[in-house]
Design an enzyme around this catalytic site. Sequence first.
Site, PDB file in Angstrom:
ATOM      1  N   LYS A  77      -1.071  -9.477   2.910  1.00 38.48           N
ATOM      2  CA  LYS A  77      -0.300  -9.032   4.071  1.00 38.48           C
ATOM      3  C   LYS A  77      -1.132  -8.046   4.876  1.00 38.48           C
ATOM      4  CE  LYS A  77       3.202  -6.045   3.729  1.00 38.48           C
ATOM      5  NZ  LYS A  77       2.772  -4.971   4.679  1.00 38.48           N
TER       6      LYS A  77
ATOM      7  N   GLU B 265       9.743  -4.271  10.288  1.00 35.03           N
ATOM      8  CA  GLU B 265      10.143  -2.968   9.730  1.00 35.03           C
ATOM      9  C   GLU B 265      10.610  -2.030  10.834  1.00 35.03           C
ATOM     10  OE1 GLU B 265       8.572   0.605   6.771  1.00 35.03           O
ATOM     11  OE2 GLU B 265       7.323  -1.163   7.117  1.00 35.03           O
TER      12      GLU B 265
ATOM     13  N   ASP C 265       0.826  -1.201   0.000  1.00 37.58           N
ATOM     14  CA  ASP C 265       0.000   0.000   0.000  1.00 37.58           C
ATOM     15  C   ASP C 265       0.865   1.257   0.000  1.00 37.58           C
ATOM     16  OD1 ASP C 265       0.903  -0.168   2.605  1.00 37.58           O
ATOM     17  OD2 ASP C 265      -1.087  -0.147   3.534  1.00 37.58           O
ATOM     18  N   SER C 266       2.175   1.064   0.012  1.00 38.58           N
ATOM     19  CA  SER C 266       3.100   2.178  -0.227  1.00 38.58           C
ATOM     20  C   SER C 266       2.877   2.793  -1.604  1.00 38.58           C
ATOM     21  CB  SER C 266       4.553   1.704  -0.098  1.00 38.58           C
ATOM     22  OG  SER C 266       4.779   0.527  -0.852  1.00 38.58           O
TER      23      SER C 266
ATOM     24  N   GLU D 120      -1.067  -5.650   8.798  1.00 36.48           N
ATOM     25  CA  GLU D 120      -0.241  -5.100   9.872  1.00 36.48           C
ATOM     26  C   GLU D 120      -0.859  -5.394  11.231  1.00 36.48           C
ATOM     27  OE1 GLU D 120       0.273  -0.943   9.122  1.00 36.48           O
ATOM     28  OE2 GLU D 120       1.096  -1.238   7.106  1.00 36.48           O
TER      29      GLU D 120
ATOM     30  N   ASP E 253      -1.064  -6.148  -0.197  1.00 37.78           N
ATOM     31  CA  ASP E 253      -1.400  -5.552   1.099  1.00 37.78           C
ATOM     32  C   ASP E 253      -2.909  -5.391   1.260  1.00 37.78           C
ATOM     33  OD1 ASP E 253       0.755  -5.120   2.783  1.00 37.78           O
ATOM     34  OD2 ASP E 253       1.313  -3.212   1.868  1.00 37.78           O
TER      35      ASP E 253
END
Length: 281
Positions: free
Chosen positions: A112, A180, A44-45, A114, A83
């Site tokens: 993925k 990270e 999602d960057s 978080e 993501d």
Amino acid sequence: MRTTILDIQKMKQRGERFAMVTAYDYTAARLADRAGIPLLLVGDSLGMVMLGHSTTVPVTINDMVHHAACVVRGSAKAMVVGDLPFLSYANADRAVDAAARLMQEAGVQAVKLEGGAAVAPIVRRLVDLGIPVMGHLGFTPQSVHQIGLRVQGRSVAAARQLMADAAALADAGAFAVVLELVPMSLAQAVTARLAVPTIGIGAGAGCDGQVQVWHDLLGLYDEMQPRHAKRYAELGKSIEAALRAYATEVRDGGFPTAANGSDMKAEDLAAALAATDGATT
């Protein structure tokens, strides 16, 4: 055949380090796949490096599906991980819907998300439904407004929590965990304790794998040079120079030349013009 979860697990067991890189479009996916990168992350960057947002928070599931589908079409051997964007996994039902779209519409092989113990039940739900899940701990970009852009896990309490979260994700069935902006020694300790692979970004060489953002790796942005990244090329400068040269040659008449086009017989052109002129009189 694409890289599988079993392949990644075997790499950890053999002590074989592996690379993952972000990819957001067809061209990037083709190049990374040809380079032998075994995992591609449609992060999602993309909200920041492709869409111009200041954080990943505005990214939607529609954005992710669109870009992930491009990456899947551009690759043949790499595992593609997509993501789950901000709040798309606020509960298990929403997570299932979002993951289903990424897998069915875009064709990714894994998703993925978080978070640690708090999202472990959601991870378990997805895994039970046959959806491979990669975890993400340490600095979690979707929580930037809450935790800030800084190294995570430096205190005793924070380090213990990160280790507990990593264990919770693995126990819930996550096949790998991204670490990270985590202290190197802590990341190495987590890696040693987990049966599943860890993938570091700003977490040192003690992780099983490494992930880097496409634009950081290739030097596409002068203003974005994070400490954890190594620039293996300066493509931004090369591309800018090429575009300047192109614009200059167009202005000066150096491009295009006869070699850049095709032509037709003079008599055919004359006949076509004559027919056109006759039709308009």
